[in-house]
Structures are given as structure tokens and as C-alpha cells.
Write a protein that holds these residues in place. Structure first.
Motif, PDB file in Angstrom:
ATOM      1  N   MET A 277      52.953 -40.573  24.929  1.00 24.48           N
ATOM      2  CA  MET A 277      54.395 -40.325  25.556  1.00 24.48           C
ATOM      3  C   MET A 277      53.894 -39.515  26.754  1.00 24.48           C
ATOM      4  O   MET A 277      53.327 -38.437  26.687  1.00 24.48           O
ATOM      5  CB  MET A 277      55.129 -40.061  24.661  1.00 24.48           C
ATOM      6  N   GLU A 278      54.801 -40.140  27.947  1.00 24.41           N
ATOM      7  CA  GLU A 278      54.661 -39.337  29.211  1.00 24.41           C
ATOM      8  C   GLU A 278      55.653 -38.256  29.475  1.00 24.41           C
ATOM      9  O   GLU A 278      56.886 -38.620  28.903  1.00 24.41           O
ATOM     10  CB  GLU A 278      54.663 -40.280  30.505  1.00 24.41           C
ATOM     11  N   TYR A 279      55.475 -36.937  30.008  1.00 23.89           N
ATOM     12  CA  TYR A 279      56.582 -36.162  30.151  1.00 23.89           C
ATOM     13  C   TYR A 279      56.156 -35.800  31.882  1.00 23.89           C
ATOM     14  O   TYR A 279      55.211 -36.330  32.407  1.00 23.89           O
ATOM     15  CB  TYR A 279      56.600 -34.985  29.262  1.00 23.89           C
ATOM     16  N   GLY A 291      44.877 -42.788  29.988  1.00 21.27           N
ATOM     17  CA  GLY A 291      45.254 -43.223  31.470  1.00 21.27           C
ATOM     18  C   GLY A 291      46.465 -43.926  31.778  1.00 21.27           C
ATOM     19  O   GLY A 291      47.030 -43.392  33.011  1.00 21.27           O
ATOM     20  N   HIS A 292      47.127 -44.586  30.966  1.00 13.98           N
ATOM     21  CA  HIS A 292      48.251 -45.317  31.121  1.00 13.98           C
ATOM     22  C   HIS A 292      49.395 -44.061  31.052  1.00 13.98           C
ATOM     23  O   HIS A 292      50.227 -44.153  32.042  1.00 13.98           O
ATOM     24  CB  HIS A 292      48.692 -46.033  29.875  1.00 13.98           C
ATOM     25  N   GLU A 293      49.363 -42.799  30.432  1.00  8.46           N
ATOM     26  CA  GLU A 293      50.236 -41.817  30.598  1.00  8.46           C
ATOM     27  C   GLU A 293      50.168 -41.106  31.690  1.00  8.46           C
ATOM     28  O   GLU A 293      51.232 -40.725  32.292  1.00  8.46           O
ATOM     29  CB  GLU A 293      50.140 -41.054  29.183  1.00  8.46           C
ATOM     30  N   HIS A 295      49.163 -42.330  34.570  1.00  5.27           N
ATOM     31  CA  HIS A 295      49.665 -43.173  35.479  1.00  5.27           C
ATOM     32  C   HIS A 295      51.198 -42.888  35.643  1.00  5.27           C
ATOM     33  O   HIS A 295      51.758 -42.846  36.645  1.00  5.27           O
ATOM     34  CB  HIS A 295      49.535 -44.581  35.429  1.00  5.27           C
ATOM     35  N   HIS A 296      51.795 -42.759  34.444  1.00  3.14           N
ATOM     36  CA  HIS A 296      53.291 -42.519  34.348  1.00  3.14           C
ATOM     37  C   HIS A 296      53.588 -41.270  35.121  1.00  3.14           C
ATOM     38  O   HIS A 296      54.839 -40.979  35.236  1.00  3.14           O
ATOM     39  CB  HIS A 296      53.821 -42.473  33.109  1.00  3.14           C
ATOM     40  N   ALA A 297      52.584 -40.041  35.406  1.00  3.94           N
ATOM     41  CA  ALA A 297      53.125 -39.167  36.019  1.00  3.94           C
ATOM     42  C   ALA A 297      53.853 -39.462  37.320  1.00  3.94           C
ATOM     43  O   ALA A 297      54.417 -38.803  37.890  1.00  3.94           O
ATOM     44  CB  ALA A 297      52.071 -37.955  36.101  1.00  3.94           C
ATOM     45  N   ASP A 314      58.115 -48.888  35.894  1.00  5.00           N
ATOM     46  CA  ASP A 314      57.023 -48.198  35.346  1.00  5.00           C
ATOM     47  C   ASP A 314      56.068 -48.670  34.501  1.00  5.00           C
ATOM     48  O   ASP A 314      54.945 -48.614  34.437  1.00  5.00           O
ATOM     49  CB  ASP A 314      57.155 -46.480  35.423  1.00  5.00           C
ATOM     50  N   GLU A 315      56.577 -49.348  33.241  1.00  3.16           N
ATOM     51  CA  GLU A 315      55.778 -49.934  32.546  1.00  3.16           C
ATOM     52  C   GLU A 315      54.954 -51.136  32.958  1.00  3.16           C
ATOM     53  O   GLU A 315      53.859 -51.398  32.708  1.00  3.16           O
ATOM     54  CB  GLU A 315      56.736 -50.399  31.356  1.00  3.16           C
ATOM     55  N   ALA A 316      55.670 -52.016  33.804  1.00  6.26           N
ATOM     56  CA  ALA A 316      54.652 -53.087  34.331  1.00  6.26           C
ATOM     57  C   ALA A 316      53.700 -52.539  35.300  1.00  6.26           C
ATOM     58  O   ALA A 316      52.765 -53.066  35.234  1.00  6.26           O
ATOM     59  CB  ALA A 316      55.902 -53.806  35.279  1.00  6.26           C
ATOM     60  N   ALA A 353      58.475 -55.798  30.046  1.00  3.36           N
ATOM     61  CA  ALA A 353      57.815 -54.985  30.891  1.00  3.36           C
ATOM     62  C   ALA A 353      56.429 -55.032  31.015  1.00  3.36           C
ATOM     63  O   ALA A 353      55.664 -55.061  31.994  1.00  3.36           O
ATOM     64  CB  ALA A 353      58.424 -53.734  31.121  1.00  3.36           C
ATOM     65  N   TYR A 354      55.826 -54.934  29.722  1.00  5.69           N
ATOM     66  CA  TYR A 354      54.563 -55.052  29.438  1.00  5.69           C
ATOM     67  C   TYR A 354      53.753 -56.292  29.517  1.00  5.69           C
ATOM     68  O   TYR A 354      52.348 -56.256  30.004  1.00  5.69           O
ATOM     69  CB  TYR A 354      54.221 -54.384  28.002  1.00  5.69           C
ATOM     70  N   THR A 355      54.508 -57.381  29.230  1.00  4.17           N
ATOM     71  CA  THR A 355      53.831 -58.454  29.341  1.00  4.17           C
ATOM     72  C   THR A 355      54.306 -59.346  30.703  1.00  4.17           C
ATOM     73  O   THR A 355      53.476 -59.345  31.781  1.00  4.17           O
ATOM     74  CB  THR A 355      54.142 -59.343  28.089  1.00  4.17           C
ATOM     75  N   MET A 438      52.073 -49.391  24.205  1.00  6.31           N
ATOM     76  CA  MET A 438      51.380 -48.080  24.363  1.00  6.31           C
ATOM     77  C   MET A 438      52.166 -46.946  23.888  1.00  6.31           C
ATOM     78  O   MET A 438      51.546 -46.006  23.668  1.00  6.31           O
ATOM     79  CB  MET A 438      51.253 -47.842  25.833  1.00  6.31           C
ATOM     80  N   HIS A 439      53.638 -47.063  23.845  1.00  8.40           N
ATOM     81  CA  HIS A 439      54.302 -46.059  23.316  1.00  8.40           C
ATOM     82  C   HIS A 439      54.668 -46.141  21.930  1.00  8.40           C
ATOM     83  O   HIS A 439      55.692 -45.751  21.622  1.00  8.40           O
ATOM     84  CB  HIS A 439      55.223 -45.811  24.153  1.00  8.40           C
ATOM     85  N   ASP A 440      53.870 -46.747  21.016  1.00 10.77           N
ATOM     86  CA  ASP A 440      54.202 -47.293  19.662  1.00 10.77           C
ATOM     87  C   ASP A 440      54.100 -46.150  18.702  1.00 10.77           C
ATOM     88  O   ASP A 440      53.351 -46.458  17.479  1.00 10.77           O
ATOM     89  CB  ASP A 440      53.308 -48.659  19.258  1.00 10.77           C
TER      90      ASP A 440
END
Ligand SMILES: [Zn+2]
Length: 450
Positions: A277-279, A291-293, A295-297, A314-316, A353-355, A438-440
Motif C-alpha cells: 500500500m502506498e502513502y 515498484g508498483h507502490e 510509482h504511486h508516489a 493511478d491504478e491503471a 482499473a487494473y485490467t 496489488m493491494h490485496d
């Protein structure tokens, strides 16, 4: 472009974003007008009591109401001893229109103006007491409803940015504690911490993880940013040894694509979970999602979605990166979604969004291949949207202006779901999605990493 980023970094504390422009519409219900407000400042004082097995929050929230009406905000914990400008008030519950989403309101019609609300509540989620130590965290999720700061204390909706200060006092234990966080520490001892967070933070920005001293290994590094700064980073947790060596490479990749790292530091809680999870300037993550998290920065916590209907962006984008930035030459009926057409009061992100979302982004990249590709625009979009809320329409408009192209039909079909809504005009509100992607984190997992 560098000077724009420097300008934003230098003035991010004083950028007066009109965040209320991104609030959902005020609404009428049972003869009352409910209004969204602008939080300006909040002081949260947390008494963490080991013997009493309790965390008591004393909140003081300063907010402005633009027009007369009933004030909406949110707090999952029940509030008690609530006073508004010194007078006791009652807090009511209501469902936000066209959703299954509850919220809170002040049960008294208020005149437009500035107010101070004080309240108390207990935190019971994600806190454990054992062996003279307390472990607690404000885990958040954009895939579950009411899972930002409102899960723990009174907060505004995620469109709003406001100055938050925290004071944490650890009581009735002699065991020293450590607080990992992404704010400025004004005072920090083993039993008391005082934090000041950046004024652009919103309800999804804060990283807060408290535990006993000596629990984790910690690795410290420093990354030379493309803008000349040295970015200190800290990786702690069970998998710190594995994740630490990857940080430099990931920051280099992201800076190469999207410009200078938008924060002065980075904090990584490296754990064994399958997702992350990103903060703001921080993440809690396992190896797979690192890497995914990060990127969310840039997209999610710097340029941040103003509500659930913008969460797909942002998820896409992050999923497009995870898939290797592939190009998609065409879209078909399967790609048609109504990801951005849920109730304006929706606070969760549509899982499509993910797919479908990632493939729609990959197709936009195909359409702009001859004029620089989509990453060019994304770097520009971050530069103009850093530390600010955005919605789907502002993302689309920025895209159209950048390439001088019309994306109305693409968005209408694949993002706003015009055809889907025409054939199913009574589409039901979005049900809360199953945890995946990713955030499961499951609830057990969130307790395990506590
Ligand atoms: Zn994500």
C-alpha cells in the motif's frame, strides 16, 4: 521542466488548492441540505495506554463552511464529548446518495463560517497489546470503503488537503517504542512523539506505524536525485535485506520517466505480504509490489485522485508500468467500462482499473506514439498536478491540451461507460470489490504485519 518541479517543491507548503472544487456535490435529504466543508487544520492527540489496553484520540478540527447547512465529514469510530465552538453537539449518521457508504454529520444546522470541533474517540482497529509493548498502525486502502484516516479518527473526505499535527503519548509501560511516520518530528522520544505533517496531505497520505524498540533491522541509504538533492531513504522490516538493494534502481527508473522524486525522503516498511500500500513518501509492501507502490508516489499520493471515480487513473497507470508499458493497438467491447461514472460520493476504486484500465492507458499510448508517447504527457501531468487533487475530467482535459487531440469519444466509451449506462439506466451502485490485485491485504495479513 526542472524549474517547475523545484518551484512546486519549494512552494508546496503554501499552495492554496481550491480543494472544495473537487468535493462531491452538496445534497438534499429529508428537507436538510448537507454540505461538504474545507478542513484547514487538525490536532490529534493520542493517549496510548498499555495497562488500560486503549488508544484515546482527542481531536481538534478547524473547518470552514461556505454556505448554511448540515456539515458532512467522516469517522468510523463513534465520537463522544463533541463540542462545536465550545457548545456540545450531537453527531448523526447517514448514507451518502446512491452508495452503500455511511458518513457522519453534525446534527445542527450551521451558518456559513469558521468552526472548531473537538471530540474524543477510541481506536480499536490494528492495535495489539502484549509483553509491555503496543503495536499499532493506520493501515489504509482505496479498495475498501472508509479505509483512509476516517477509519481511526474524524477526518475529511479525500478531496481535501489539510494541516495535521499529531501528539502520541505511550503510557503505563516502561518499554521503549519507535514510531515510523512520514511527517516532520518536532519532538521524538521513546514514549512521546510530536509530528507536523505537510499541509498538502489528505486523508490517505499519512503513514503511521508504532512498535517496540529493537523489533526490526533497519537499513539507511541515500539516492542522488536528478535535481541535485540527496534523498535519504530508510527500509525496515523482515524483508529489508531483499528490498533495500532495489531502491536506487527503482528511483532512477521513475525519475527518468516522470521527473525528480516528489518528496524529500522515502520510508519503506519491507514485509512478507503479497501486496503493498502506498502513502506519501512511504509504503508498506512485500517484494512483488515494491515498484508498483513507488510509482504511486507520483500518481496516487503526490498527484492524488479526488475521489473514487478518479481512483482508476493511478491504478491503471501503475498496472501499465507493471506490465512493461506495452502498447495496445485496439480496444473492443470488453474494454468498455463505467469506472468513472459511479456515484460522485463513491470513495473506492473500481477494480477494472487494473485490467481494462491498464489496457485503455496502453491504447492511449498507441494513439500518441508518433508525438512522444504517453509517458511524456504523464511527466508533464505530474509537474502540473503534484500535491494536488485531480479528477477524471481534469486528467482528460490535460491530456487533450497536451497533445491537441480529442479524447471525448474514447473516454465516453471506455471510462465513462456511456453505452453501458444507456443500455442499463438503472445500474446499481458499485458493490465493495473483492480484495485482489496489488493491494490485496486480508485483515489477518494486516494484523500479521502489525
Ligand atoms: Zn496500486
Amino acid at each position: 521542466m526542472k524549474w517547475i518541479i523545484c518551484f512546486l517543491l519549494a512552494f508546496s507548503g503554501s499552495l492554496a488548492a481550491d480543494t472544495l472544487a473537487y468535493a462531491p456535490p452538496d445534497f438534499e435529504k429529508d428537507g436538510k441540505t448537507y454540505r461538504f466543508v474545507d478542513f484547514e487544520k487538525a490536532y490529534y492527540s493520542l493517549d496510548v495506554n498499555y495497562s488500560g489496553r486503549s488508544v484515546l484520540v482527542n481531536s481538534q478540527v478547524h473547518f470552514t463552511l461556505a454556505k448554511d447547512g448540515y456539515v458532512i465529514f467522516d469517522s468510523v469510530p463513534n465520537l463522544f464529548d463533541v463540542y462545536l465552538n465550545g457548545k456540545q453537539v450531537e453527531i448523526g449518521d447517514l448514507y451518502l446518495p446512491e452508495t452503500y457508504s455511511p458518513a457522519r454529520y453534525i446534527q445542527q444546522k450551521l451558518k456559513a463560517g469558521s468552526y472548531v470541533m473537538i471530540s474524543k474517540n477510541y481506536i480499536n482497529d490494528y492495535v495489539t497489546y502484549e509483553d509491555r509493548r503496543v503495536r499499532m498502525a493506520f493501515w489504509m486502502s482505496d479498495l475498501r470503503d472508509r479505509n483512509f484516516l476516517e477509519q481511526y479518527m474524524p477526518s475529511n473526505f479525500d478531496y481535501d488537503q489539510y494541516q495535521m499535527d499529531f501528539h502520541v503519548s505511550i503510557q503505563e509501560t516502561d518499554r521503549p517504542h519507535v514510531l515510523m511516520h512520514n511527517c516532520a518530528a518536532i519532538e521524538e522520544t521513546k514514549f512521546s512523539m510530536q509530528l507536523e505533517c505537510p499541509s498538502h496531505y489528505n486523508s490517505s497520505s499519512l503513514f503511521f506505524h508504532l512498535f517496540e524498540e529493537g523489533r526490526f533491522v533497519e537499513k539507511l541509504g541515500s539516492y542522488p536525485s536528478i535535481d541535485g538533492r540527496s534523498i535519504p531513504y530508510r527500509v525496515y522490516g523482515e524483508t529489508a535485506d531483499r528490498l533495500f538493494p532495489r531502491i536506487d534502481g527503482l528511483l532512477k527508473e521513475l525519475e527518468g520517466d516522470y521527473g525528480a522524486w516528489p518528496y524529500d525522503s522515502l520510508l519503506v516498511y519491507a514485509n512478507t505480504s503479497s501486496g503493498g500500500m502506498e502513502y506519501a513518501a512511504a509504503t508498506s509492501t512485500g517484494a512483488r509490489a515494491l515498484g508498483h507502490e513507488l510509482h504511486h508516489a507520483y500518481f496516487a499520493r503526490s498527484a492524488h485522485p479526488a475521489g473514487g471515480n478518479a481512483g482508476w487513473v493511478d491504478e491503471a497507470l501503475a498496472s501499465w508500468r507493471d506490465g512493461g508499458y506495452k502498447v495496445k493497438t485496439s480496444l473492443g467491447p470488453w474494454h468498455e467500462t463505467e469506472m468513472a461514472s459511479h456515484s460522485p460520493y463513491t470513495r473506492v476504486t473500481d477494480m477494472k482499473a487494473y485490467t481494462q484500465g491498464a489496457q485503455i492507458i496502453a491504447h492511449i499510448d498507441y494513439l500518441v506514439q508518433d508525438v512522444g508517447g504517453l509517458k511524456d504527457f504523464l511527466k508533464h501531468f505530474h509537474a502540473i498536478s503534484a500535491y494536488l487533487p485531480f479528477d477524471t475530467e481534469s486528467f482528460k482535459l490535460a491530456l487533450e491540451q497536451y497533445y491537441e487531440m480529442d479524447f471525448a469519444q474514447l473516454f465516453d466509451t471506455y471510462v465513462y461507460g456511456k453505452r453501458i449506462l444507456e443500455s442499463e439506466p438503472n445500474l446499481q451502485p458499485m458493490h465493495l470489490p473483492e480484495q485482489k490485485g496489488m493491494h490485496d491485504f486480508t485483515e489477518e495479513e494486516l494484523y500479521e504485519i502489525l
